[in-house]
Design a protein around this motif. Sequence first.
Motif: not given
Length: 685
Positions: A636-637, A560-563, A629-630, A623-624
């Motif tokens: 991201v990809m 439950d985190v972005n990374a 999202t930090g 990049a954006a």
Amino acid sequence: MTVVVGTAGHIDHGKTTLLRALTGIDADRLPEEQRRGMTIDVGYAHLDLDDGSVIDFVDVPGHDRLVGNMLVGTGEIDAALLVVAADDGPRAQTLEHLALLDGLGITNGIVAVTKVDAVPDERVAEVVDLVGRLLARTTLAGSPIVPVASVLGLGLDELRAGLLALRDRTLASRSKGHLAGPPRLAIDRVFVIRGHGTVVTGSLRGGGSDASGGGSGLVRGATARIEPDGLSARVRGIEARNAAVERVVGGGRTALNLGGIDAGALRRGMVVTIGRGVEVSDRLLVALRGPAVLGPLGPERGAHGAQGVMPNGASWPPRDGARARLHIGTEAVDARLGRSGRDAADLPGGRSTAILRLVHPIAVAIGDRFVLRRPSPGEVLAGGVVLDPLPARGVARRRTTPERLADLASAVAAGDPDAISGALVALHGALPTERVGAVSALFGEPAALGSVGVGDVVLAPDVADALKRRVVALVVDGGASPVSAAVPVADVRRDLAAALRRSTGLVGTAAASASDRVIDDLVDRGRLVRDRDRLVDPARAPGLPAALEVAMARLEALLDVNAPPGLAAASAEAGCPPDGVRALESAGRIVRVDLDLAYSGTAYRRLVETAVSMAAGVPLTPAALRDATGTSRKYVMALIEDFDRRGILRRTPDGHVPGRRGPEGRAPDAPAPDGISQTTVASKR
């Protein structure tokens, strides 16, 4: 408590003179009326009775060219005072006024045979007998007949006693809706008084009783709305019979001093009201009743027109597309009858349903009485009552059946809000709760619906049952899929909304709310199990061991985190075996975007919202999204590729923009992000 009695009768038969003798009030208020000695517009008077009560009178013109004004006066009356001169006997407007009263369904009345001092007793007896036989063909059958001489005062005491009895009969038979519900006044006069401003007058209905037997009435200082134009005004002052009062309830003649509105914005036919129940519509579902046959007297003529051709050459029921003038309350408007297909149904008592299409919207309520007159010649086409001021349109009309129309007509005739609400819901299939509440308010009682309440709408029982069977079938069949043991709630919600649109015409937030409540009801009754954003057949959801549930919850929290960490490493750390991982995926609690990368369902939806929101402004670049999202390019990809594959985003030369399945660009039949199937990911693995 008072009643409003309307006069009726041929010109120069002494209506105004009789009222002056009874009340001491000259109802001919206009200078032209006083100069010519004839009533031109509606006039008013009142009679103070010995017991302290009051009878209000509406004096109407008797000239054949002023029938429109006559109907303005009779549109809101409770009972009738028919005046027939002994020397003339019943004449043309006597018959026409009787037919109009019959069309309006006026059942309480009294007859004054005037000018008896000008003819022999034999002539008086002859006229009394003739009038009695005419009344027998109308809703006023059996009304008392009193001979009087207004100028000499002969018979006035007997007439006053008859009026007192008429008052009591009228109050005893008065419909529930007359005093119950919100105050409403159909405007018959608009004028300006210097120093006071705009004044309107009419016969006030409603405001006198509610479910508890109370009722605040119309109070000075209240803010009222004026339909059909949706205007508002403050009630600066109230007068009843020329006396200022702080509060008034329905049943009598009332004058309202309105603030914040110009007299030029008001007209005869508008309705001043507070609360719910009065609708604005140019299309009405009505029950029609054949006009009384009042031609030459003869034993072969019946009281009302039956199927076929009437003695005046008119057909009954009226043909589809017939044009008529609708007189309802104090309003008059041109109308066209719709009596084709589902609109026409025969009702008990020789009545028939129809749709009235009006040239402009009017203020109207369920149960309002009306008369239809032919444009030329000016004769009564039908009387009737409003069954539904907002009848079904489009696909919802498929539910219109003779049985449902008959149920609604019976409920309206009985004035039963519960029965009316139930019949309306059955006819429409689905009805906003606001309309159901308005019916209850109109009749001053809470509706104890037998239909199924769902959020912002009420569904007919057969519609609700069909939707519930549909949900169960969707979940059971969907749960048999080898890909998933559960069905996304979003998929079921969309299917139900589509079914509602096809069966009842319900769309938008109302359909979504109804769908949610149907699902909630099935879950509450244990027919289905909700597992986060999925629905599961209880037979296929035996439950998981407590230790496994704990391990699954640990894994869900780690993701439950972005990374998040890699799925394999996170599973090992949480102690969650492959069976637990598959169960989390099946329930939508985690979403796998790559072979070893997964997010909790909550984190995934959060990332979707961020990406789509950014892409809606300018094309989104990796990049954006990384900066927002930090995270790093690795995450991201993988996310952008996943969003592109699912249709959440769409690739362009300048970057990604919202796709057809994203929250901003989702196709009507496309699943929401929280309900995306795992087929694509599974096939990739």
